[in-house]
Every structure is written in C-alpha cells, then in structure tokens.
Design a protein around this motif. Structure first.
Motif, PDB file in Angstrom:
ATOM      1  N   PRO A   9       0.803  -1.229   0.000  1.00 25.31           N
ATOM      2  CA  PRO A   9       0.000   0.000   0.000  1.00 25.31           C
ATOM      3  C   PRO A   9       0.828   1.267   0.000  1.00 25.31           C
ATOM      4  O   PRO A   9       0.297   2.353  -0.264  1.00 25.31           O
ATOM      5  CB  PRO A   9      -0.838  -0.127   1.281  1.00 25.31           C
ATOM      6  N   GLU A  10       2.124   1.156   0.291  1.00 26.48           N
ATOM      7  CA  GLU A  10       2.976   2.344   0.340  1.00 26.48           C
ATOM      8  C   GLU A  10       3.602   2.672  -1.016  1.00 26.48           C
ATOM      9  O   GLU A  10       4.264   3.703  -1.152  1.00 26.48           O
ATOM     10  CB  GLU A  10       4.064   2.156   1.390  1.00 26.48           C
ATOM     11  N   GLN A  11       3.414   1.804  -2.004  1.00 23.22           N
ATOM     12  CA  GLN A  11       3.935   2.076  -3.342  1.00 23.22           C
ATOM     13  C   GLN A  11       2.807   2.548  -4.257  1.00 23.22           C
ATOM     14  O   GLN A  11       1.662   2.130  -4.108  1.00 23.22           O
ATOM     15  CB  GLN A  11       4.539   0.804  -3.956  1.00 23.22           C
ATOM     16  N   PRO A  12       3.136   3.372  -5.238  1.00 29.54           N
ATOM     17  CA  PRO A  12       2.122   3.713  -6.249  1.00 29.54           C
ATOM     18  C   PRO A  12       1.797   2.494  -7.088  1.00 29.54           C
ATOM     19  O   PRO A  12       2.561   1.519  -7.128  1.00 29.54           O
ATOM     20  CB  PRO A  12       2.828   4.789  -7.086  1.00 29.54           C
ATOM     21  N   ALA A  13       0.673   2.528  -7.747  1.00 29.21           N
ATOM     22  CA  ALA A  13       0.283   1.414  -8.606  1.00 29.21           C
ATOM     23  C   ALA A  13       1.344   1.213  -9.684  1.00 29.21           C
ATOM     24  O   ALA A  13       1.803   2.178 -10.302  1.00 29.21           O
ATOM     25  CB  ALA A  13      -1.068   1.684  -9.242  1.00 29.21           C
ATOM     26  N   PRO A  14       1.780  -0.021  -9.915  1.00 26.14           N
ATOM     27  CA  PRO A  14       2.819  -0.258 -10.917  1.00 26.14           C
ATOM     28  C   PRO A  14       2.284  -0.065 -12.332  1.00 26.14           C
ATOM     29  O   PRO A  14       1.068  -0.048 -12.561  1.00 26.14           O
ATOM     30  CB  PRO A  14       3.205  -1.718 -10.675  1.00 26.14           C
ATOM     31  N   ALA A  15       3.202   0.044 -13.277  1.00 22.27           N
ATOM     32  CA  ALA A  15       2.815   0.259 -14.671  1.00 22.27           C
ATOM     33  C   ALA A  15       2.121  -0.963 -15.255  1.00 22.27           C
ATOM     34  O   ALA A  15       1.259  -0.850 -16.136  1.00 22.27           O
ATOM     35  CB  ALA A  15       4.050   0.604 -15.499  1.00 22.27           C
ATOM     36  N   GLY A  16       2.491  -2.149 -14.765  1.00 26.39           N
ATOM     37  CA  GLY A  16       1.901  -3.378 -15.265  1.00 26.39           C
ATOM     38  C   GLY A  16       1.307  -4.185 -14.127  1.00 26.39           C
ATOM     39  O   GLY A  16       1.249  -3.731 -12.976  1.00 26.39           O
ATOM     40  N   PRO A  17       0.857  -5.403 -14.404  1.00 28.26           N
ATOM     41  CA  PRO A  17       0.295  -6.253 -13.362  1.00 28.26           C
ATOM     42  C   PRO A  17       1.321  -6.575 -12.277  1.00 28.26           C
ATOM     43  O   PRO A  17       2.512  -6.717 -12.556  1.00 28.26           O
ATOM     44  CB  PRO A  17      -0.112  -7.521 -14.115  1.00 28.26           C
TER      45      PRO A  17
END
Length: 210
Positions: free
Chosen positions: A64-72
C-alpha cells in the motif's frame, strides 16, 4: 515416502491483503512471519517464514505504500480474491545449465533475468530467476532461482515452521510430471482441480495451507 520436492527453494503464498494474511498465518500457527522487503516498482512486498533447511515460505501481496505499478503485480495478486499457494521455486546447482537441460528435454522455463528487493534494514538483495514468460498456467511447474552471492533468505534468522508435506492436484497429472522431470525435480500429484497444498509443524500443531 518423501513428499517434499528436491531442490525446493521456496513456496509462494500470494494474497490480495498482505497484512490480513500475515495476521491469519500468525493466528493459526503461533509464528509471526518476518518482514521480507519491498519489490520496488512492482507494487508488492513480502513476509517470510523458514520451512527448515534451505527453504522458506514467501507471503506476497500488494504494497500500500507504493504507487500502482505500470503493469500487473507479480504472481497475479491483482486477480486474487483470497490467499492462495500459487507456485513454487527450485534452486538448481547451476541455473543456466538447468535451463539448457530443460529446453533439451522439451520444456522451456523462460529466459533468466535479474531481480532485487530492499529489506527493511535497507539492504538490497539480488538474484536471478527464470522469468516464466510463458509459464505453465497451473503454477505447478516451478520457476528456477539462483541467489548467487546474496545471503539466502533462509539464512537470515527467519522464524521457522518446518515443512512436513507438500502436494498438488491437477486435472491431468501425467501432463505435469514430464515437465517436473525436465527440471530435475518432482511433486506428489493427484487428479483434481489445480491446487498446491502444504503442511507445516507449528507450536499450535500441524497446519495445512492451500
């Protein structure tokens, strides 16, 4: 009969809610998984538990502390509605030779690529693994991993719940067995829906996960 695969490196228990799954593991076993680290850029983090010897359990889920990744996110965690033992890894003595031998036997485990994660103390761990560009969809065929000069996770003071049994089911076990043989390992298989289960010995007694 030994039901633990040869060369087992780790099991992957993927979950849509890492904190909840770690809490549930702790409740069921009496053992609290240790924070493993963050997979920077992939949107995941993990907790680890030793399984005895040079093997461990990886509990992995969204960070939850990372932004949504570019891919799955890895291990299909975005598509899960519950925790699931999704796949496993083996550690052959020579990763590149094992890949070549598997291809010569008719199974391509994928190209080898480099990976890393950052531990809570800031240490960066690096390893190589087969990327599974076209992995067997069941997850029953393991990927291959080589930790190189990095200290193996099982040697980092993890809490331990010894692995006593590991097995799997597949609609056609005879399809899976030659692929395992090509990788120099095996897995106790029975006919049924695709799934992996394992049992660990804990302060609360034997506990089975699927």
């Amino acid at each position: 009969m030994n039901t633990i695969p040869s060369r087992l490196d780790h099991l992957v228990l993927a979950t849509p809610d890492l904190a909840a799954t770690v809490a549930e593991f702790t409740r069921r076993t009496g053992v609290t998984p240790a924070p493993g680290g963050v997979h920077v850029g992939l949107g995941t983090r993990n907790h680890l538990v030793g399984l005895g010897g040079r093997a461990y359990l990886e509990i992995i889920g969204p960070d939850p502390e990372q932004p949504a990744p570019a891919g799955p996110r890895p291990f299909c965690v975005d598509g899960l509605d519950r925790p699931r033992t999704i796949t496993w890894a083996i550690s052959p003595p020579d990763l590149d030779r094992a890949v070549a031998a598997a291809r010569a036997s008719g199974y391509d485990p994928g190209d080898v690529r480099e990976m890393s994660r950052r531990r809570p103390d800031g240490t960066v761990l690096e390893w190589r693994l087969t990327d599974g560009g076209a992995p067997h969809p069941s997850g029953l065929v393991p990927f291959l991993i080589d930790w190189g000069s990095t200290v193996h996770p099982s040697a980092s003071g993890l809490p331990v719940t010894p692995l006593s049994e590991m097995s799997a089911t597949a609609p056609d076990p005879d399809e899976i067995r030659p692929l395992l043989a090509a990788l120099g390992t095996s897995l106790t298989l029975a006919e049924g829906p695709v799934g992996i289960s394992f049992r660990v010995d804990t302060p609360n007694g034997p506990v089975t996960f699927t």
